[in-house]
Motif scaffolding. Structure first.
Motif, PDB file in Angstrom:
ATOM      1  N   SER A   1       0.821  -1.211   0.000  1.00 29.21           N
ATOM      2  CA  SER A   1       0.000   0.000   0.000  1.00 29.21           C
ATOM      3  C   SER A   1       0.854   1.261   0.000  1.00 29.21           C
ATOM      4  O   SER A   1       0.585   2.213  -0.745  1.00 29.21           O
ATOM      5  CB  SER A   1      -0.943   0.002   1.210  1.00 29.21           C
ATOM      6  N   LEU A   2       1.887   1.278   0.822  1.00 29.94           N
ATOM      7  CA  LEU A   2       2.765   2.449   0.871  1.00 29.94           C
ATOM      8  C   LEU A   2       3.459   2.658  -0.465  1.00 29.94           C
ATOM      9  O   LEU A   2       3.631   3.797  -0.928  1.00 29.94           O
ATOM     10  CB  LEU A   2       3.788   2.300   1.995  1.00 29.94           C
ATOM     11  N   SER A   3       3.835   1.564  -1.109  1.00 30.91           N
ATOM     12  CA  SER A   3       4.466   1.663  -2.430  1.00 30.91           C
ATOM     13  C   SER A   3       3.489   2.229  -3.456  1.00 30.91           C
ATOM     14  O   SER A   3       3.833   3.130  -4.225  1.00 30.91           O
ATOM     15  CB  SER A   3       4.958   0.288  -2.865  1.00 30.91           C
ATOM     16  N   VAL A   4       2.261   1.716  -3.470  1.00 32.05           N
ATOM     17  CA  VAL A   4       1.241   2.188  -4.419  1.00 32.05           C
ATOM     18  C   VAL A   4       0.926   3.665  -4.196  1.00 32.05           C
ATOM     19  O   VAL A   4       0.746   4.430  -5.159  1.00 32.05           O
ATOM     20  CB  VAL A   4      -0.040   1.333  -4.280  1.00 32.05           C
ATOM     21  N   LEU A   5       0.873   4.089  -2.945  1.00 30.31           N
ATOM     22  CA  LEU A   5       0.543   5.490  -2.633  1.00 30.31           C
ATOM     23  C   LEU A   5       1.726   6.427  -2.876  1.00 30.31           C
ATOM     24  O   LEU A   5       1.570   7.642  -2.825  1.00 30.31           O
ATOM     25  CB  LEU A   5       0.071   5.608  -1.181  1.00 30.31           C
ATOM     26  N   GLY A   6       2.905   5.859  -3.136  1.00 33.14           N
ATOM     27  CA  GLY A   6       4.075   6.681  -3.434  1.00 33.14           C
ATOM     28  C   GLY A   6       4.765   7.253  -2.217  1.00 33.14           C
ATOM     29  O   GLY A   6       5.498   8.239  -2.311  1.00 33.14           O
ATOM     30  N   VAL A   7       4.555   6.633  -1.052  1.00 32.92           N
ATOM     31  CA  VAL A   7       5.133   7.145   0.196  1.00 32.92           C
ATOM     32  C   VAL A   7       6.647   6.909   0.216  1.00 32.92           C
ATOM     33  O   VAL A   7       7.125   5.828  -0.121  1.00 32.92           O
ATOM     34  CB  VAL A   7       4.476   6.459   1.410  1.00 32.92           C
ATOM     35  N   ASP A   8       7.377   7.935   0.605  1.00 34.31           N
ATOM     36  CA  ASP A   8       8.823   7.819   0.789  1.00 34.31           C
ATOM     37  C   ASP A   8       9.258   8.858   1.815  1.00 34.31           C
ATOM     38  O   ASP A   8       8.585   9.870   2.025  1.00 34.31           O
ATOM     39  CB  ASP A   8       9.551   8.034  -0.547  1.00 34.31           C
TER      40      ASP A   8
END
Length: 407
Positions: free
Chosen positions: A252-259
């Motif tokens: 989910s964090l990857s899909v949402l673009g979180v970094d």
């Protein structure tokens, strides 16, 4: 480091102290700055944070004169603004602005996750009563109705039929602005009820690599109120459940673009597997960082600042004094009236206790996370987990609320 500055956007916690302890100078942005705060920071700037254009102009002006290396906040409402400032100042290590918006707005997060096929949840968006008939076709009751971009479980309703959905919509529409004056999204989120125990996942993402620090069990009142009444860390999950939850959050964090962010992701463990409730691009509230530090030695709040400098867990000075488990319990008012409790109450199990109210004070019935009465924190040991100790303390701690007719 002596002449490197960090912009703090309306901090709500101990952000200023964290930054100063690391040796950096501080620029405070806030609509109104208290007398004490003026002397606690290097450059105080009073500014309307809802006027994004003016804020960005001011930050660019400051950047022309000073070396600004980070923009930092743990204020839920101001995370997108901090991301926007970082982007405009061309800082390398920051939460991408688009990701900050998705984390702040449940509608945007749900759209993105469903498009990617990650933990799909049935939902629809409405902004008026006239939309209801068409939008509710094909979605089974019960349903959750909630604002797209508010927080603290405010105006979240469990609805068993169309009439209850209509009432929930009416109530949400009345709230034009949130508590910091930002407009409430006109798209109201209606989604399938996720039935099952609730957890939160505390994690950190640096250079697109997510590390799950731990999973917290959340204790929540039954609907219709959905108030958080406690947390246990770590959650007592079997290996399969834990792996499923970790995998969902990482995807989910990857899909949402979180970094470059510490995140607090709320999850329900349903019969169909884990499903995301919401993703917050900040450490958890409700003293969850206290519980995590007691058990793991990791200070989530310090880490939240360090990731804005491109650093991760390895850069932390870990606490060496840890315990097997830690729990917090919140105290609620079951009715309106005057609250009475033993101010001298003590228990060997309690590590921290705080009252938000005074003895004899008039209180409203607790209907959200914003008007609880107080809390206490306990640590577990090898023989007794913290959740058991918390249950014992709750039985001993007496709270009486007398309404006007009883006094």
């Amino acid at each position: 480091m002596e002449n490197q500055y960090v912009i703090l956007v309306s901090p709500r916690d101990n952000e200023v102290q964290l930054v100063k302890e690391k040796g950096y100078k501080t620029i405070l942005l806030r609509k109104e700055i208290s007398f004490d705060e003026i002397f606690d920071v290097d450059i105080p700037v009073e500014i309307d944070l809802n006027d994004e254009e003016t804020v960005l102009e001011k930050c660019l002006e400051l950047a022309d004169q000073l070396e600004i290396i980070s923009v930092f906040t743990m204020n839920e409402y101001r995370i997108p603004l901090a991301s926007k400032i970082s982007e405009v100042l061309q800082l390398k290590c920051h939460l991408p602005y688009e990701a900050s918006l998705r984390c702040r707005n449940k509608k945007m997060a749900r759209q993105k996750l469903n498009e990617a096929g990650v933990g799909e949840v049935q939902y629809c968006l409405v902004n008026s009563q006239s939309d209801l008939e068409a939008e509710l076709k094909g979605i089974d009751f019960p349903l959750i109705v909630k604002p797209s971009n508010d927080s603290g479980s405010k105006n979240v309703y469990l609805c068993k039929d169309k009439a209850e959905v209509s009432t929930a919509l009416h109530n949400i529409v009345q709230s034009k602005n949130n508590i910091v004056g930002q407009s409430i999204d006109t798209d109201i989120l209606i989604e399938e009820f996720l039935d099952g125990p609730e957890f939160s996942v505390e994690s950190v993402t640096v250079n697109a690599q997510t590390t799950v620090i731990g999973i917290t069990k959340k204790l929540v009142t039954p609907y219709p109120l959905s108030i958080e009444v406690g947390h246990d860390f770590p959650a007592n999950l079997n290996a399969d459940e834990e792996n499923e939850i970790r995998s969902l959050v990482e995807q989910s964090l990857s899909v949402l673009g979180v970094d470059f962010a510490v995140t607090h992701t709320e999850v329900k463990l349903t019969e169909k597997g884990p499903r995301i409730v919401e993703v917050n691009a900040r450490p958890g509230g409700d003293e969850i960082p206290h519980l995590v530090k007691a058990v793991t030695g990791i200070d989530l709040k310090s880490l939240a600042f360090l990731v804005t400098l491109g650093k991760g867990i390895a850069s932390l000075d870990l606490s060496s004094s840890t315990v097997p488990s830690a729990s917090i319990r919140f105290l609620l008012a079951n009715q309106e009236g005057k609250v009475y409790f033993d101010e001298q109450f003590q228990s060997a199990s309690i590590r921290e206790q705080k009252w938000y109210v005074n003895n004899g004070e008039s209180v409203q019935r607790t209907e959200s996370n914003f008007n609880r009465l107080g809390y206490f924190i306990v640590y577990g040991d090898e023989q007794n987990p913290s959740c058991s100790k918390a249950d014992s303390v709750e039985k001993e701690l007496s709270i009486t609320i007398k309404n006007p007719l009883e006094i």
